[in-house]
Design an enzyme around this catalytic site. Sequence first.
Site, mmCIF file in Angstrom:
data_model
loop_
_atom_site.group_PDB
_atom_site.id
_atom_site.type_symbol
_atom_site.label_atom_id
_atom_site.label_comp_id
_atom_site.label_asym_id
_atom_site.label_seq_id
_atom_site.Cartn_x
_atom_site.Cartn_y
_atom_site.Cartn_z
ATOM 1 N N ALA A 63 0.858 -1.178 0.000
ATOM 2 C CA ALA A 63 0.000 0.000 0.000
ATOM 3 C C ALA A 63 0.896 1.230 0.000
ATOM 4 O O ALA A 63 2.080 1.146 0.338
ATOM 5 C CB ALA A 63 -0.873 -0.017 1.247
ATOM 6 N N GLY A 108 0.751 -5.058 1.090
ATOM 7 C CA GLY A 108 -0.315 -5.269 0.106
ATOM 8 C C GLY A 108 0.174 -5.947 -1.167
ATOM 9 O O GLY A 108 -0.622 -6.554 -1.890
ATOM 10 N N GLU A 111 0.033 -9.485 -0.434
ATOM 11 C CA GLU A 111 -1.394 -9.855 -0.360
ATOM 12 C C GLU A 111 -2.001 -10.049 -1.748
ATOM 13 O O GLU A 111 -2.822 -10.952 -1.951
ATOM 14 C CB GLU A 111 -2.154 -8.794 0.445
ATOM 15 C CG GLU A 111 -1.748 -8.833 1.912
ATOM 16 C CD GLU A 111 -2.328 -7.718 2.756
ATOM 17 O OE1 GLU A 111 -2.038 -6.538 2.464
ATOM 18 O OE2 GLU A 111 -3.068 -8.015 3.711
ATOM 19 N N GLU A 131 3.637 -4.640 8.102
ATOM 20 C CA GLU A 131 2.694 -3.630 8.608
ATOM 21 C C GLU A 131 2.937 -3.262 10.071
ATOM 22 O O GLU A 131 2.785 -2.108 10.459
ATOM 23 C CB GLU A 131 1.242 -4.121 8.436
ATOM 24 C CG GLU A 131 0.765 -4.174 6.999
ATOM 25 C CD GLU A 131 1.111 -5.469 6.271
ATOM 26 O OE1 GLU A 131 1.847 -6.301 6.824
ATOM 27 O OE2 GLU A 131 0.632 -5.641 5.133
HETATM 28 N N1 CAA Z 1 4.571 3.398 -0.469
HETATM 29 C C1 CAA Z 1 4.968 4.564 -0.985
HETATM 30 N N2 CAA Z 1 6.194 4.765 -1.548
HETATM 31 C C2 CAA Z 1 7.009 3.706 -1.572
HETATM 32 C C3 CAA Z 1 6.662 2.457 -1.033
HETATM 33 C C4 CAA Z 1 5.371 2.317 -0.465
HETATM 34 N N3 CAA Z 1 4.920 1.139 0.012
HETATM 35 N N4 CAA Z 1 7.708 1.606 -1.193
HETATM 36 C C5 CAA Z 1 8.682 2.309 -1.800
HETATM 37 N N5 CAA Z 1 8.269 3.578 -2.033
HETATM 38 C C6 CAA Z 1 9.019 4.652 -2.668
HETATM 39 C C7 CAA Z 1 10.079 5.224 -1.737
HETATM 40 O O1 CAA Z 1 9.512 6.166 -0.864
HETATM 41 C C8 CAA Z 1 11.047 5.821 -2.741
HETATM 42 O O2 CAA Z 1 10.520 7.043 -3.181
HETATM 43 P P1 CAA Z 1 11.500 8.324 -3.356
HETATM 44 O O3 CAA Z 1 12.474 7.918 -4.407
HETATM 45 O O4 CAA Z 1 10.552 9.411 -3.796
HETATM 46 O O5 CAA Z 1 12.136 8.535 -2.032
HETATM 47 C C9 CAA Z 1 10.983 4.846 -3.912
HETATM 48 O O6 CAA Z 1 9.764 4.124 -3.753
HETATM 49 C C10 CAA Z 1 12.119 3.860 -3.921
HETATM 50 O O7 CAA Z 1 12.160 3.211 -2.654
HETATM 51 P P2 CAA Z 1 13.494 3.133 -1.762
HETATM 52 O O8 CAA Z 1 14.392 4.290 -2.028
HETATM 53 O O9 CAA Z 1 13.069 2.926 -0.354
HETATM 54 O O10 CAA Z 1 14.165 1.814 -2.373
HETATM 55 P P3 CAA Z 1 15.121 0.794 -1.604
HETATM 56 O O11 CAA Z 1 15.667 -0.101 -2.650
HETATM 57 O O12 CAA Z 1 16.072 1.508 -0.733
HETATM 58 O O13 CAA Z 1 14.135 -0.063 -0.648
HETATM 59 C C11 CAA Z 1 12.138 -1.274 -0.117
HETATM 60 C C12 CAA Z 1 13.153 -0.872 -1.216
HETATM 61 C C13 CAA Z 1 12.821 -2.209 0.870
HETATM 62 C C14 CAA Z 1 10.990 -2.011 -0.820
HETATM 63 C C15 CAA Z 1 11.624 -0.023 0.598
HETATM 64 O O14 CAA Z 1 11.209 0.925 -0.358
HETATM 65 C C16 CAA Z 1 10.500 -0.278 1.528
HETATM 66 O O15 CAA Z 1 10.682 -0.820 2.610
HETATM 67 N N6 CAA Z 1 9.245 0.094 1.130
HETATM 68 C C17 CAA Z 1 8.093 -0.083 1.936
HETATM 69 C C18 CAA Z 1 7.507 -1.467 1.717
HETATM 70 C C19 CAA Z 1 6.433 -1.765 2.731
HETATM 71 O O16 CAA Z 1 6.660 -1.735 3.910
HETATM 72 N N7 CAA Z 1 5.204 -2.072 2.233
HETATM 73 C C20 CAA Z 1 4.093 -2.391 3.070
HETATM 74 C C21 CAA Z 1 3.191 -1.189 3.224
HETATM 75 S S1 CAA Z 1 1.929 -1.465 4.436
HETATM 76 C C22 CAA Z 1 0.676 -2.253 3.585
HETATM 77 O O17 CAA Z 1 0.831 -2.671 2.454
HETATM 78 C C23 CAA Z 1 -0.625 -2.381 4.345
HETATM 79 C C24 CAA Z 1 -1.603 -3.333 3.798
HETATM 80 O O18 CAA Z 1 -1.706 -4.464 4.222
HETATM 81 C C25 CAA Z 1 -2.530 -2.943 2.762
#
Ligand code: CAA
Length: 257
Positions: A63, A108, A111, A131
């Site tokens: 998400a 997500g 999921e 999450e």
């Molecule tokens: N939402 C919004 N933006 C996201 C994102 C997310 N889930 N995941 C990555 N991005 C964005 C980052 O903010 C970044 O944007 P900027 O360049 O503008 O800063 C871009 O994508 C690239 O990401 P990273 O620089 O962080 O890339 P990385 O290689 O260093 O790391 C990663 C990759 C480990 C996937 C890391 O981006 C990360 O941990 N992302 C979050 C993933 C996550 O936790 N997802 C679960 C969300 S909760 C959910 O989904 C609830 C549900 O059940 C519905």
Amino acid sequence: MSIELRHEDRIAILTINRPEALNALSSALLEEFRSELHAISRDENVGCLILTGAGEKAFIAGADIAEMATKTPLEARAYAELGQECANLLETMRAPTIAAVNGYALGGGSEMALACDIRLCSENAVFGQPEVDFGIMPGWGASQRLARTTSIGFAKELIFTGRRVKADEALARGLAQHVVPLPELMPKAMEMANVIASKSPVSIAYAKEATNRALAGDLATNYMVEADLFSILFSTEDAKEGLRAFTEKRKPDFKGR
Ligand code: CAA
């Protein structure tokens, strides 16, 4: 930011295309996703759907965290319901769905992969339910589908710790059915999709419906439904053709009737 849909014969290929945010699903993107899924589920020419993410780094990074940070509880509920509706469409649409997991499948993203019938992964695939790291919990189905796909203990471990799982462990846990090098992922998915799409669509649809029940409802009813669907297939031209083709030692010519 968009959802791309293309067709190759009877295969629909749906690509989440927001690589700058690792294909994270904002509300706007999810709405687009839902309308594409509804259209595909009504399209009788689709024999199999492949879901993947744009780029070489992520399937779906979950998400949209920035968007979630501003949501009220009521808005969060609508977001959960929208994500669940998309996941349910993947799980219940007539055509089988294959997740081609080409990198991060977190929150997500995991999921949506779990809602697909079959998961194929590239070697750089990473699953996880992070999450709790944000003080929230899974909202698009993982609290049910992860346990049903793997085991209750493994699901709880991942959901409670947020630990990430690489492709080899995903394979060992039954989370993924196959792991291949990234360049081979889409060819592998297409190969499997073509095999599925070459079968009688009505037999595949009923087989999917019966198999989906393996994880729901009571066993006695499910066996009865299996027998019902099995017998109904004997009224189709495809079953007559498929059974006759075997005895005539030739390939069946299925018409979807
Ligand atoms: N939402 C919004 N933006 C996201 C994102 C997310 N889930 N995941 C990555 N991005 C964005 C980052 O903010 C970044 O944007 P900027 O360049 O503008 O800063 C871009 O994508 C690239 O990401 P990273 O620089 O962080 O890339 P990385 O290689 O260093 O790391 C990663 C990759 C480990 C996937 C890391 O981006 C990360 O941990 N992302 C979050 C993933 C996550 O936790 N997802 C679960 C969300 S909760 C959910 O989904 C609830 C549900 O059940 C519905």
